[in-house]
Design a protein around this motif. Structure first.
Motif, PDB file in Angstrom:
ATOM      1  N   ILE A 350       0.879  -1.175   0.000  1.00 60.73           N
ATOM      2  CA  ILE A 350       0.000   0.000   0.000  1.00 60.73           C
ATOM      3  C   ILE A 350       0.915   1.222   0.000  1.00 60.73           C
ATOM      4  O   ILE A 350       1.929   1.241   0.700  1.00 60.73           O
ATOM      5  CB  ILE A 350      -0.905   0.024   1.257  1.00 60.73           C
ATOM      6  N   VAL A 351       0.566   2.234  -0.778  1.00 65.34           N
ATOM      7  CA  VAL A 351       1.408   3.432  -0.864  1.00 65.34           C
ATOM      8  C   VAL A 351       0.552   4.658  -0.533  1.00 65.34           C
ATOM      9  O   VAL A 351      -0.558   4.803  -1.054  1.00 65.34           O
ATOM     10  CB  VAL A 351       2.027   3.597  -2.264  1.00 65.34           C
ATOM     11  N   LYS A 352       1.068   5.510   0.328  1.00 63.27           N
ATOM     12  CA  LYS A 352       0.386   6.755   0.657  1.00 63.27           C
ATOM     13  C   LYS A 352       1.411   7.878   0.781  1.00 63.27           C
ATOM     14  O   LYS A 352       2.621   7.629   0.813  1.00 63.27           O
ATOM     15  CB  LYS A 352      -0.426   6.625   1.955  1.00 63.27           C
ATOM     16  N   THR A 353       0.925   9.103   0.897  1.00 62.40           N
ATOM     17  CA  THR A 353       1.833  10.242   1.027  1.00 62.40           C
ATOM     18  C   THR A 353       2.071  10.583   2.495  1.00 62.40           C
ATOM     19  O   THR A 353       1.317  10.165   3.382  1.00 62.40           O
ATOM     20  CB  THR A 353       1.270  11.475   0.297  1.00 62.40           C
ATOM     21  N   ILE A 354       3.110  11.376   2.738  1.00 61.88           N
ATOM     22  CA  ILE A 354       3.505  11.704   4.119  1.00 61.88           C
ATOM     23  C   ILE A 354       2.489  12.560   4.851  1.00 61.88           C
ATOM     24  O   ILE A 354       2.537  12.666   6.079  1.00 61.88           O
ATOM     25  CB  ILE A 354       4.878  12.414   4.140  1.00 61.88           C
ATOM     26  N   VAL A 355       1.548  13.181   4.129  1.00 62.96           N
ATOM     27  CA  VAL A 355       0.526  14.014   4.786  1.00 62.96           C
ATOM     28  C   VAL A 355      -0.810  13.285   4.906  1.00 62.96           C
ATOM     29  O   VAL A 355      -1.811  13.860   5.317  1.00 62.96           O
ATOM     30  CB  VAL A 355       0.327  15.353   4.034  1.00 62.96           C
ATOM     31  N   THR A 356      -0.808  12.010   4.561  1.00 60.09           N
ATOM     32  CA  THR A 356      -2.025  11.197   4.581  1.00 60.09           C
ATOM     33  C   THR A 356      -2.108  10.410   5.890  1.00 60.09           C
ATOM     34  O   THR A 356      -1.087  10.064   6.484  1.00 60.09           O
ATOM     35  CB  THR A 356      -2.036  10.258   3.361  1.00 60.09           C
ATOM     36  N   THR A 357      -3.314  10.113   6.336  1.00 57.68           N
ATOM     37  CA  THR A 357      -3.555   9.493   7.636  1.00 57.68           C
ATOM     38  C   THR A 357      -2.713   8.247   7.906  1.00 57.68           C
ATOM     39  O   THR A 357      -2.546   7.376   7.036  1.00 57.68           O
ATOM     40  CB  THR A 357      -5.048   9.119   7.786  1.00 57.68           C
ATOM     41  N   GLU A 358      -2.218   8.171   9.140  1.00 53.40           N
ATOM     42  CA  GLU A 358      -1.458   6.989   9.565  1.00 53.40           C
ATOM     43  C   GLU A 358      -2.376   5.814   9.894  1.00 53.40           C
ATOM     44  O   GLU A 358      -1.902   4.713  10.170  1.00 53.40           O
ATOM     45  CB  GLU A 358      -0.592   7.344  10.777  1.00 53.40           C
TER      46      GLU A 358
END
Length: 574
Positions: A350-358
């Protein structure tokens, strides 16, 4: 300096009389300065700006210059047999800018595949890959107000260009000193020389077939799709045809479209800010909902790469979900469904950005799937898909960012609201047939993982003074930030510009293995955090906030305190 540029444009034989008339009739010196104090910046997102004459505006001259720079770069890189795909959205001047770019590329001997009608941004990404082009261009300003337009460049993998590409293209653009260096031929000549091709229906059909194939519970959807009631708004954009066609072919018969927002219109008469992140764009859909009572409402932005979702809560009232909330719902639904069908890959990512929910990281751990963080911007998620493909040791499952961008599958390399709308419908249908609303499914996730709450505060700071203020804020946070925020200790400081993560408790630091970016992230002792990031495409600085509470009320209270403390620092930065 800006006056010299202004006079050059006024006297250039390459600026048409209509353009000169516009320039001559500017009476405000500040307006002249804003139009000419700098060149419209070409970054990894390409160009984006207000439509009008001037070096700091979107017009056929700035588009021509950018395309000449791109042409030079492509010829140096690939030498021959170069082709480029071009798409455009519903915005004012989009078609003209697309044709300007096409005619420039063709004048440089580069073949162009041009969509005949407006199309979503993700379909441009798909076309680049499917037609084996070396690059792609889409003319769009995404969700910006009507006075904006933009120019985004894609690489041969179908993803937005990397920083290296952008820098080399920029270098070629900056080498152009005079309008006479910008090549151009007519559309007719380009076609006669077999350099210009119109993209046909077969690309649309093959794309939609691949979208439909992403449905996980195919037999379930086939059997129950007609039980789902949907209201959809394309917000005057490009999503109307592909979204409705895909859902219709999957068997969703009860899809109601907001008629006032159905037709493409670059003036966005019912939504001055056509962004599904803004709850106000759903006012017409919510009026319709009083009679239709749909299970779900969703809307796509003008270039159909973002999706906003509205659901019924436990009291039957409609609530607009955040991008983070939709993202975690989709993450959990996709992973749980793949696991149920024994299709969850051991090497899944899964890939998300650093400002996206943990919260997404918690869900990934539950299913023993790895999660990777990348910089803000979906192009970094696209880069990871390419990396997984080339190295062959990992399998991309899903990626999302808090700004309403989602992607499953690997045939598109940018966020895709056609794909997202298909998956959201499947997910909503699945929970409905279990007697549960999407909102209730979200509350179940909160009860399991904690009541996460996130907020974005964009601060618009226009012009030269605004740019200087943004620099002041970043300098203050980078060099003068205290180690306590309110009464909560800051335990980590991540500086993505310096590529350093500092542990403020153990007094240690390590490198951040991501490209450099002017972004700061502060993590607190209670796992709350905030990020400050200047926008790369708009005159804004963006503040991202995140907290975890024991209940909805507790998380709201924590958010109120965090917001006050952070905004006090931002306001007082000098």
């Amino acid at each position: 300096m800006y006056r010299e540029k202004y006079e050059y444009w006024l006297n250039s034989p390459y600026i048409d009389e209509k353009g000169k008339f516009e320039l001559k009739n500017i009476n405000d010196e500040r307006e002249i300065e804003d139009r000419f104090y700098k060149d419209l910046e070409f970054g990894t997102g390409g160009l984006r700006g207000i439509i009008g004459l001037g070096t700091n505006r979107m017009n056929i001259y700035t588009v021509g210059k950018a395309t000449e720079g791109l042409s030079k770069y492509l010829i140096k890189k690939y030498k021959k047999d170069i082709s480029v795909a071009i798409a455009y959205d519903c915005r004012i001047m989009s078609r003209e800018f697309a044709q300007t770019a096409a005619c420039n590329l063709c004048a440089n001997g580069i073949k162009v595949n041009l969509f005949k009608t407006l199309h979503p941004t993700p379909m441009l990404s798909y076309a680049v890959r499917e037609l084996k082009c070396k690059a792609g261009i889409v003319i769009t300003a995404s969700h910006n107000p009507k006075q904006y337009n933009g120019y985004k460049v894609y690489g041969e993998d179908g993803g937005q260009i990397t920083d290296d590409w952008a820098n080399e293209i920029l270098s070629n653009i900056e080498s152009i000193e005079d309008f006479s260096e910008i090549k151009h031929i007519s559309m007719d000549e380009a076609e006669n020389r077999d350099l210009l091709y119109i993209i046909g229906e077969e690309i649309d059909t093959s794309y939609i077939e691949k979208v439909k194939n992403l449905v996980i519970r195919k037999e379930f959807v086939r059997s129950h799709a007609e039980n789902l009631k949907v209201i959809y708004t394309p917000l005057h954009g490009t999503g109307n045809i592909p979204v409705r066609r895909t859902l219709k072919e999957l068997g969703y018969k009860n899809v109601f479209v907001v008629e006032e927002q159905e037709k493409p219109d670059g003036n966005f008469p019912t939504a001055a800010y056509p962004n599904p992140e803004d709850p106000k764009v759903f006012h017409l859909a919510l009026d319709m909902a009083k009679d239709i009572r749909p299970d779900i409402i969703f809307g796509t932005d003008p270039d159909c790469d973002r999706l906003g979702v509205v659901v019924k809560d436990s009291l039957g009232e409609y609530r607009v979900l955040t991008g983070n909330q939709v993202g975690v719902l989709l993450t959990d639904y996709i992973l749980s469904s793949l696991k149920e069908f024994n299709k969850l890959p051991e090497n899944g990512e899964i890939v998300k950005t650093i400002v996206t929910t943990e919260m997404a990281a918690d869900i990934a751990r539950e299913y023993k799937v790895n999660l990777i963080n990348v910089l803000t911007g979906f192009k970094y998620i696209g880069e990871k898909i390419k990396e997984f493909e080339e190295e062959g040791d990992k399998k991309y499952i899903f990626g999302f960012e808090e700004s309403y961008g989602y992607l499953a599958g690997d045939f598109v390399r940018d966020k895709d609201a056609v794909i997202a709308s298909t998956l959201v419908c499947e997910m909503t249908l699945y929970y409905k047939m279990k007697g549960k609303s999407l909102y209730e499914a979200l509350i179940d996730l909160y009860k399991k993982y904690g009541f996460y709450r996130e907020k974005l505060i964009p601060i618009e700071l226009k012009g030269k003074k605004g740019h200087e203020k943004i620099e002041t804020i970043m300098h203050c946070l980078r060099h003068s930030m205290k180690r306590v925020l309110g009464d909560v200790k800051i335990v980590k400081k991540l500086d993505y510009k310096l590529s350093v993560e500092k542990d403020l408790v153990n007094i240690s630091e390590k490198n951040i293995e991501l490209p450099k970016s002017n972004v700061l992230k502060f993590i607190m002792e209670d796992k709350s955090w905030f990020v400050v990031r200047p926008s790369g495409t708009e005159p804004k600085i963006k503040i991202y906030l995140s907290v975890i509470g024991r209940s909805l009320e507790d998380s709201q209270n924590k958010m109120t305190v965090l917001e006050k403390n952070v905004m006090d620092i931002i306001r007082n930065a000098d």
